[in-house]
Scaffold this motif. Structure first.
Motif, PDB file in Angstrom:
ATOM      1  N   HIS A   6       0.849  -1.196   0.000  1.00 54.28           N
ATOM      2  CA  HIS A   6       0.000   0.000   0.000  1.00 54.28           C
ATOM      3  C   HIS A   6       0.886   1.248   0.000  1.00 54.28           C
ATOM      4  O   HIS A   6       1.368   1.679   1.043  1.00 54.28           O
ATOM      5  CB  HIS A   6      -0.916  -0.032   1.232  1.00 54.28           C
ATOM      6  CG  HIS A   6      -1.998   1.003   1.215  1.00 54.28           C
ATOM      7  ND1 HIS A   6      -3.170   0.881   1.942  1.00 54.28           N
ATOM      8  CD2 HIS A   6      -2.098   2.196   0.566  1.00 54.28           C
ATOM      9  CE1 HIS A   6      -3.933   1.934   1.737  1.00 54.28           C
ATOM     10  NE2 HIS A   6      -3.301   2.759   0.917  1.00 54.28           N
ATOM     11  N   HIS A   8       1.714   5.221  -2.291  1.00 60.42           N
ATOM     12  CA  HIS A   8       1.213   6.218  -3.250  1.00 60.42           C
ATOM     13  C   HIS A   8       2.349   6.969  -3.940  1.00 60.42           C
ATOM     14  O   HIS A   8       3.336   7.309  -3.305  1.00 60.42           O
ATOM     15  CB  HIS A   8       0.305   7.222  -2.535  1.00 60.42           C
ATOM     16  CG  HIS A   8      -0.934   6.587  -1.994  1.00 60.42           C
ATOM     17  ND1 HIS A   8      -2.079   6.438  -2.750  1.00 60.42           N
ATOM     18  CD2 HIS A   8      -1.203   6.019  -0.800  1.00 60.42           C
ATOM     19  CE1 HIS A   8      -3.006   5.818  -2.032  1.00 60.42           C
ATOM     20  NE2 HIS A   8      -2.499   5.551  -0.837  1.00 60.42           N
ATOM     21  N   HIS A  38      -4.633   6.309  -5.698  1.00 59.29           N
ATOM     22  CA  HIS A  38      -6.077   6.484  -5.627  1.00 59.29           C
ATOM     23  C   HIS A  38      -6.687   6.523  -7.031  1.00 59.29           C
ATOM     24  O   HIS A  38      -6.413   7.440  -7.815  1.00 59.29           O
ATOM     25  CB  HIS A  38      -6.419   7.808  -4.926  1.00 59.29           C
ATOM     26  CG  HIS A  38      -5.948   7.889  -3.499  1.00 59.29           C
ATOM     27  ND1 HIS A  38      -6.566   7.213  -2.478  1.00 59.29           N
ATOM     28  CD2 HIS A  38      -4.931   8.572  -2.924  1.00 59.29           C
ATOM     29  CE1 HIS A  38      -5.952   7.488  -1.334  1.00 59.29           C
ATOM     30  NE2 HIS A  38      -4.951   8.305  -1.575  1.00 59.29           N
ATOM     31  N   GLU A  62      -5.919   1.738  -5.326  1.00 57.75           N
ATOM     32  CA  GLU A  62      -6.813   1.953  -4.181  1.00 57.75           C
ATOM     33  C   GLU A  62      -8.049   2.678  -4.710  1.00 57.75           C
ATOM     34  O   GLU A  62      -7.968   3.838  -5.127  1.00 57.75           O
ATOM     35  CB  GLU A  62      -6.126   2.795  -3.090  1.00 57.75           C
ATOM     36  CG  GLU A  62      -7.023   3.024  -1.867  1.00 57.75           C
ATOM     37  CD  GLU A  62      -6.302   3.697  -0.688  1.00 57.75           C
ATOM     38  OE1 GLU A  62      -5.222   4.297  -0.901  1.00 57.75           O
ATOM     39  OE2 GLU A  62      -6.834   3.642   0.436  1.00 57.75           O
ATOM     40  N   ASP A 246       0.932   2.564   3.603  1.00 52.79           N
ATOM     41  CA  ASP A 246       0.148   3.713   3.139  1.00 52.79           C
ATOM     42  C   ASP A 246       1.080   4.925   2.990  1.00 52.79           C
ATOM     43  O   ASP A 246       0.705   6.063   3.279  1.00 52.79           O
ATOM     44  CB  ASP A 246      -1.009   4.043   4.102  1.00 52.79           C
ATOM     45  CG  ASP A 246      -2.240   4.563   3.362  1.00 52.79           C
ATOM     46  OD1 ASP A 246      -2.114   4.936   2.181  1.00 52.79           O
ATOM     47  OD2 ASP A 246      -3.316   4.602   3.974  1.00 52.79           O
ATOM     48  N   HIS A 248       3.004   7.995   1.693  1.00 56.44           N
ATOM     49  CA  HIS A 248       2.713   9.103   0.780  1.00 56.44           C
ATOM     50  C   HIS A 248       3.943   9.960   0.499  1.00 56.44           C
ATOM     51  O   HIS A 248       4.117  10.448  -0.602  1.00 56.44           O
ATOM     52  CB  HIS A 248       1.613  10.017   1.340  1.00 56.44           C
ATOM     53  CG  HIS A 248       0.227   9.470   1.184  1.00 56.44           C
ATOM     54  ND1 HIS A 248      -0.266   8.447   1.941  1.00 56.44           N
ATOM     55  CD2 HIS A 248      -0.783   9.821   0.349  1.00 56.44           C
ATOM     56  CE1 HIS A 248      -1.529   8.183   1.583  1.00 56.44           C
ATOM     57  NE2 HIS A 248      -1.859   8.997   0.615  1.00 56.44           N
TER      58      HIS A 248
HETATM   59 MN    MN Z   1      -3.794   4.842   0.708  1.00 56.71          MN
END
Ligand code: MN
Ligand code: AMP
Ligand code: MN
Ligand code: MN
Length: 274
Positions: A6, A8, A38, A62, A246, A248
């Motif tokens: 996961h 980005h 996303h 996602e 997650d 970023h």
């Molecule tokens: Mn995410």
């Protein structure tokens, strides 16, 4: 084995472009990585997933959806990027995201009595699709709020003026696109929705009924109690367990790539079926 399913890139609201993201993962000795932007798979146009040394890339996404009025995120992992049904779904989400950006801009302009923020927000998003973090950045750049967090608290977070949710495809549709592309549909960060246990189980009922087969037992920094609670639900439902940072950007320490607690041994890792 180090696994991060996961993350980005700049193709959505991350700060590293896909190649830099993969390079960082290689430096961190991650064995298996998924870039899960996303509502877009554009990152996979920028990297050659089959010819990277020392790392296995799992194509992912996602997807945003709403369930009973709540914004929910579903990860599609190990997807066939060439699948037409998935591609059509993604195009639909991107159009919805674009429309939503126009609406968020309109609302903020009216509420805050500012110039149309959309051109500047587009510039901030660059090659990526527009998300609320880009609006938050714009509000900080223009001294409307002192931080991105405050921008979310006051204007963009759940229930605030810039939280426009009607746009996304429903849970059954996004799950179907993933399974049509031979992917594994995974409920992302189950704790982030702040659901009661009963509601979370209802969400899982609907999700598995639609073909979902996994949930994130570990997402970013969470404590052991949270991990064990999720592992218990995951196992009781016979679901596959996923884990990811997650990630970023390199600034926010709470989601450093590859660094999060281990999946409990009782769980069946989602990658065991790939
Ligand atoms: Mn995410
Ligand atoms: P969107 O995909 O446009 O709905 O934006 C959701 C994204 O906003 C999430 O994936 C997070 O990256 C980010 N986000 C959500 N809440 C916050 C917050 N309080 N502060 C900073 N970023 C946030
Ligand atoms: Mn995000
Ligand atoms: Mn999410």
């Amino acid at each position: 084995m180090k696994v991060d399913l996961h993350t980005h890139s700049t193709r959505s609201d991350g700060s590293l472009d896909p190649a830099a993201l993969v390079m960082l993962a290689q430096q961190r000795r991650i064995d298996m990585l998924s870039i899960t932007d996303h509502d877009t798979i554009a990152a996979y146009r920028d990297i050659d997933v089959h010819h990277l040394s020392g790392i296995r890339i799992i194509p992912g996404i996602e997807l945003s959806t709403t369930w009973r009025g709540i914004g929910i995120h579903i990860l599609g992992l190990n997807i066939d990027l060439d699948n037409r049904e998935l591609q059509r779904g993604v195009d639909q989400q991107l159009a919805a995201r674009e429309q939503r950006a126009v609406e968020i801009a309109r609302r903020l302009q009216k509420k805050l009595d500012i110039d149309d923020p959309l051109p500047a927000v587009r510039a901030i998003a660059g090659h990526g699709n527009i998300g609320r973090p880009h609006f938050a950045r714009h509000l900080v750049n223009n001294d409307v709020t002192k931080s991105m967090d405050v921008a979310f608290q006051k204007y963009l977070g759940s229930g605030k003026i810039g939280d426009v949710r009607e746009s996304w495809a429903d849970l059954a549709s996004v799950t179907r696109w993933i399974t049509a592309a031979n992917g594994t549909a995974v409920l992302a960060h189950p704790l982030k929705y702040k659901l009661t246990r009963t509601r979370l189980l209802e969400l899982l009922d609907d999700f598995t009924g639609a073909g979902g087969s996994g949930m994130e037992v570990v997402n970013g920094q969470q404590n052991e109690e949270q991990t064990l609670k999720l592992a218990k639900i995951c196992n009781a439902r016979g679901l596959l367990a996923s884990c990811g940072s997650d990630f970023h950007n390199t600034e926010s320490g709470w989601s450093a790539m590859g660094s999060y607690s281990k999946l409990p041994d009782s769980c069946t890792p989602v990658w065991s079926c790939w």
